[in-house]
Design an enzyme around this catalytic site. Structure first.
Site, PDB file in Angstrom:
ATOM      1  CG  ASP A   1      -1.962  -1.112   1.122  1.00 29.76           C
ATOM      2  OD1 ASP A   1      -1.910  -2.071   0.434  1.00 29.76           O
ATOM      3  OD2 ASP A   1      -3.029  -0.957   1.755  1.00 29.76           O
TER       4      ASP A   1
ATOM      5  CE  LYS B   1      -5.251   1.801   2.362  1.00 30.13           C
ATOM      6  NZ  LYS B   1      -4.062   1.160   3.077  1.00 30.13           N
TER       7      LYS B   1
ATOM      8  CE  LYS C   1      -6.807  -1.449   2.582  1.00 27.00           C
ATOM      9  NZ  LYS C   1      -5.625  -1.571   2.864  1.00 27.00           N
TER      10      LYS C   1
END
Lengths: 339, 796
Positions: A176, A239, A275
């Site tokens: 991430d 995300k 996400k």
């Protein structure tokens, strides 16, 4: 199970799936930087908000459907601990919960024992990757590492690349990353593209989830543009947030990002995951997100390969709701094993 | 249950989500003999108990309840009860009335779920809509108007209620339309007799029970059920002082004709064929949802539904693809299911009508597309429908379908978009989608519509006026502009007397030769002096009956030419308010230079003393100054609905006006009637006093020297009633002011029904033109304008 995953591939997807277990989806190769795609983006925030408000009244799930959807939500959770006081013991406990997120008697009562429901991934800082990988050995649950100077993303660029590489070497299957917000705020889309592309290259076979820190981007159209650039540069997931910004995942922002994903899919055939992270803590919220995914992106996206919740508290509320569904009695948090 | 959960876990399908309705059914079952009429605060059996109407659930076709059909005696009874109620209700203080409205608002809220379910069962609309829109907005209307009752004494000083108001409402938003009608009427101090639609009377009957519970005084609200006949009896009832109607344009026309000349005030909220304009810089994904809210809201049974998609050619294919994608996961189903996009059509009659219009459209060349989604086989449903390749002549582009049917037409430029948008007899609403505020606001000003939604659609609020242009009706509901529809000025007219001279009483005109150079004024059309088409002239007598000159004997062709000239003078409507003010002052300046001449002429014609004549000219100059002053001061409002949004209520000129002048104070009344139009930007065709036309023809020399653009004012002399008739029948005219006889007033109102032009008539009454209350002011300006509400949500 893998056969079923393959049915998600569209005619555009002509590559072999990657790996086994989770992350079977064909990876986004990215496309050359195209300024026109970014400049053409138009977002009307009020209209987006109205869609979000209206959707809550247009779709809902009750009873068995609600239970099934909540189980799906669990399978899409990136169970997360990102604290300065994380220890191996704490991470091992989290991993145990990741493997068995629901009490066995409830799994049995729900009739889903054979589904082997686990969370989508465990998400930790680099220092905890090895511990998590070890604790999850023998499962398909990937370990995700937050990286690139998380959460601000302002450490030296070469160190950010090195950080990715080290986490991958330690066994992280997902990285991430955080983007440089400055590039978005100054509309330097080319720089953002190159940054994400470099991160993706550093990830190798690990999937890259690009955190946009949407709460710091200033406007709805900037969120959409940053999403598009990250996908062009090869992000597997986009995300919302680190969870550390003042404003984290919201439904309007999610709608904007999902529509960007749909747009990119329509143009390239690549399915990008989504996400939302931070602030999603109730079963009700979770179902609303899943409904939005189904409505805006389609049922294909209701899958841990294409949708994750970045959440630490969500699971507990879902467990309580599931117990209520099974027993008809309102549940209490302490009746469910903590992570 | 266990296998089911596992299965759903794989398919991630939706399941049923029914809203509980047993307690509503129980209430219905509690009325096995049907519902009586609600009159004077009591349930009263109709005279003819044998005839009833059955209400059916459109989703199942099953009967829900039976209710009465009010006949003539019942209507009389209801109106009497309202009259009786009015005596007390109108005397209550604003605050006392406000308390009652507040109680009704609270009761709607306290019964909100019950009402939502009942409405959904009766009408077929999804529970989501009744729960999230119809019922909360109905409560909001009572709250908002409780406020107007409270503030009436201070904010609407000088105004008084009308008396008994007859209200006839449609079936598409039963309770909401009832609230829109009742709340402002009773806030203003009127009492109402309301007839709900025969398909959907149940929530109104439940509301009647709530009125009792709220302790509303008897007779303030009377609810009579029935079909069209009952409505007609109510409309024609002599003691009713105002009719408020929402429904079809055809019925609106009948009501306009039936009330012509009766002095009844009238608000008509009629049909539409509203454009939904999409530019290439719109947020297309949001636009798709906008379309869902526009035409697939309430099954498309919405008067202001955005039913004509006009899309910039370059993005048309992409948008249509997105719309189809959206419709391919559209959910149709039981209105009581909490997870549907659309419910049932109100009645099989309506569904058949929709289907037949769609088929006709296809025969005329349109391409039909419907999504492949499940559609219930029982009950009254119709799939969302797209009609592409729709030419402007296609029936689907012109007729209101009142169903879930969207037509698609492309455009190239903003100008073409506007032209297409305005190529309709209707003018209710428009929706504009663009991320360029310059573009959006420009087109908002150009479309002929009472409501313009920028980047949104079907937004409503009690604080914002709603109502149409053109054949979508007139009058506004909501906000301050809506309150005026239920009020009158206590001193609007003189107590007695007439504003016209009875021509029959005139002495015969002697046409003996007069030794002056012949000066026969012509008509004044398009800025030029034009010889009358018929080639004839009329003799004009002085006050003593002696010949003083001749004027042109205008005919229908002169009116045609004058209207044409006025229509072309569009520039005047776009001139700045400052510019219009300058012209009005300039006219005053030039009139003052010729003050003596006009005073003499007045004395010669009317026999006024030199002093009185001078006073009339002075008053005329002052009046021109007043409207010069008003030109840039009749400001609109900025409404603040309870959402992140502003609504600009703009006073727009009506357009092309006919003005028929009285005989009294021939100069002052003429000026009093043309100056407000000049000030507001209307272009007028004026028929001056038939008795004293020379005053007006003298005056066009003043106009010629005052830089008045050609066509802004046109003057045609001749037979007033005959010319007024031509004006009233002219479909290019947007409005007509008539100040003449009672018969003429009736004629003007009746003939105006065809294109539903706005009318303002005197019903034979007289005004004190010299007074500043009766001779000038806001009322004139309101009658010269129409309010356009532009909704502008913001945020980035």
């Amino acid at each position: 199970m893998s056969e079923q995953k393959v049915t998600h591939l569209t005619p555009h997807d002509n590559r072999q799936p990657y790996g086994v277990g989770h992350n079977l989806i064909v990876r986004n190769e990215g496309i050359p930087f195209d300024a026109g795609l970014v400049e053409d983006i138009r977002i009307n925030l009020s209209a987006v908000e109205r869609r979000v408000a209206s959707l809550k009244g247009r779709r809902t799930v009750k009873k068995d459907w609600q239970a099934a959807w909540l189980l799906k939500a669990i399978s899409c959770i990136d169970l997360t601990t990102l604290s300065g006081d994380d220890t191996p013991g704490r991470v091992r406990r989290l991993c145990a919960k990741a493997k068995a997120p629901i009490r066995a008697d409830l799994v049995e009562a729900l009739g889903v024992a054979d589904k082997n429901i686990t969370v989508g991934a465990v998400c930790v800082y680099h220092e905890m990757v090895a511990t998590a990988v070890e604790a999850l050995t023998g499962t398909n649950i990937p370990v995700a590492a937050v990286s690139t100077g998380f959460p601000a993303g302002l450490s030296p660029f070469h160190l950010r690349l090195a950080e990715i590489q080290e986490s991958v070497a330690a066994g992280a299957k997902e990285i991430d990353i955080v983007i440089t917000r400055r590039h978005v705020l100054t509309s330097n889309w080319q720089a953002l593209y190159e940054e994400v592309k470099a991160f993706r290259d550093a990830c190798g076979d690990a999937h890259i989830k690009a955190i946009l820190a949407t709460g710091e981007l200033g406007s709805a159209s900037k969120v959409a543009k940053a999403s598009m650039v990250a996908m062009m540069a090869g992000a597997d997931f986009i995300k919302t947030s680190t969870g550390m910004e003042k404003v984290n995942a919201t439904q309007p922002v999610s709608l904007i990002m999902m529509r960007a994903i749909r747009d990119y899919y329509e143009r390239t055939g690549f399915k990008i995951g989504y996400k939302p992270a931070g602030g999603i803590s109730t079963a009700k919220d979770a179902v609303q997100y899943l409904i939005m995914v189904k409505e805006e992106l389609g049922t294909d996206w209701l899958d841990p390969d294409l949708f994750r919740f970045g959440a630490s508290r969500l699971l507990t509320d879902i467990e309580r709701q599931l117990e209520h569904f099974v027993t008809g009695r309102y549940s209490a948090a302490h009746r469910h094993p903590m992570g | 249950m266990s296998t089911k959960v596992a299965e759903i876990f794989e398919t991630m399908a939706y399941g049923p989500a029914p809203e509980q309705s047993d307690y509503v059914q129980e209430w219905l079952d509690g009325h096995p003999d049907g519902f009586d009429l609600f009159i004077g605060g009591k349930w009263v059996a109709p005279e003819d108990k044998k005839k009833t109407i059955e209400s059916r659930d459109p989703a199942t076709g099953k009967p829900l309840a039976r209710f009465s059909i009010a006949g003539k005696a019942d209507v009389d009874k209801a109106v009497e009860a309202a009259q009786k109620g009015f005596a007390k209700w109108s005397k209550l203080s604003g605050h006392q009335r406000a308390r009652h409205l507040y109680a009704l608002a609270r009761l709607i809220q306290k019964n909100s779920r019950f009402l939502s379910v009942l409405e959904s069962m009766d009408n077929g609309k999804p529970i989501r809509e009744t729960r999230d829109l119809d019922i909360p907005l109905a409560a909001r209307h009572f709250y908002h108007h409780a406020g107007w009752a409270q503030l009436m004494d201070s904010e609407l000083a000088g105004y008084e209620p009308l008396g008994v108001v007859g209200q006839v409402i449609p079936w598409n938003f039963p309770l909401l339309m009832m609230a829109w009608k009742i709340a402002p009427a009773i806030a203003a101090g009127n009492c109402v007799v309301l007839k709900p639609a025969e398909y959907t009377s149940l929530t109104a009957l439940y509301f009647a029970e709530m009125c009792r519970e709220a302790g509303l005084p008897d007779g303030v609200v009377n609810i009579i059920t029935g079909a069209g006949d009952t409505g007609e009896m109510l409309v024609r009832h002599e003691a009713v002082t105002k009719i408020a109607f929402t429904g079809s344009t055809d019925v609106g026309r009948l009501i306009r004709k039936a009330t012509a000349g009766t002095g009844k005030k009238l608000t008509l909220e009629l049909g539409g064929k509203s454009p939904f304009l999409v530019f290439d810089d719109a947020d297309l994904d949001s636009t798709v949802e906008g379309l869902v809210d526009a035409i697939w809201f309430n099954q498309g049974q919405v008067c202001c539904a955005g039913s004509r998609l006009l899309v910039e050619e370059g993005v048309a294919d992409r948008l249509i693809e997105k719309v189809k994608h959206r419709l391919n996961h559209f959910r149709l189903g039981s209105p009581l299911d909490k997870a549907v996009d659309m419910g049932a059509i109100v009645d099989p009659v309506q569904r058949d009508r929709i289907d037949s219009l769609v088929n006709q459209s296809v025969t005329e060349g349109a391409v039909k597309w419907q999504p492949d989604v499940p559609c219930p086989t029982e009950g009254c449903y119709y799939l969302p429908t797209l009609l592409t390749d729709v030419s402007p002549a296609n029936v689907a582009a012109r007729e209101e379908i009142f169903g879930p049917v969207l037509t698609v037409t492309t455009f190239r430029t903003l100008a073409e978009a506007t032209e297409l948008a305005n190529n309709s007899r209707y003018g209710l609403s428009a929706s504009v989608w663009s991320e360029n505020i310059n573009r959006a606001l420009e087109i908002a000003g150009m479309v002929k519509a009472g409501v313009v939604w920028i980047n949104c659609t079907n937004q409503f609020d009690a604080a914002c006026g709603f109502g149409g242009y053109r054949e979508s009706g007139f009058g506004r509901e909501g906000g301050r502009e809506g309150m005026f529809e239920y009020l009158k000025r206590s001193d609007e007219w003189r107590k007695s007397g007439s504003d016209i001279v009875d021509n029959a009483k005139l002495p015969e005109i002697s046409t003996k030769h007069v030794d002056v150079i012949d000066r026969t004024p012509k008509n004044y059309i398009g800025g030029k002096q034009k010889r009358p088409d018929g080639g004839n002239s009329l003799a004009v007598a002085g006050h003593d009956g002696k010949f003083v000159g001749r004027v042109g004997d205008g005919n229908r062709k002169d009116i045609r030419d004058a209207v044409e000239a006025a229509f072309k003078a569009e520039g005047w409507s776009k001139a700045t308010a400052h510019n219009r003010a300058q012209i009005l002052y300039y006219i005053a300046e030039n009139l003052s230079i010729r003050e003596e001449e006009f005073a003499q002429r007045l004395s010669l014609l009317t026999g006024a003393s030199a002093k009185a004549a001078k006073a009339e000219v002075d008053a005329s100059i002052a009046r021109l100054f007043s409207y010069g002053a008003w030109a840039d001061k009749f400001d609109g409002l900025v409404h603040t609905p309870p959402m992140r949004n502003i609504a600009l209520a703009m006073n727009e000129p009506l357009g092309v006006m006919g003005v028929v002048c009285p005989d009294t104070a021939p100069l002052l009344s003429f000026i009093s009637l043309i100056a407000p139009h000049l000030a507001m930007g209307n272009r007028s065709v004026v028929i001056p006093s038939q008795r004293y036309p020379l005053i007006a023809t003298d005056f066009y020399q003043v106009l010629e020297t005052s830089d008045v653009p050609s066509g802004a004012i046109n003057i045609v002399t001749g037979d007033r009633e005959g010319l007024a008739k031509v004006l009233a029948q002219h479909d290019q005219l947007d409005g007509i002011w008539y100040f003449g006889s009672a018969e003429g007033s009736e004629m003007v109102e009746r003939l105006s029904a065809d294109n539903l032009k706005r009318t303002w008539v005197n019903n034979g009454k007289a005004r004190d033109w010299a007074s500043n209350t009766q001779g000038e002011g806001r009322q004139f300006l309101r009658e010269a304008t129409q309010v356009k509400n532009v909704w502008l949500p913001y945020g980035d």
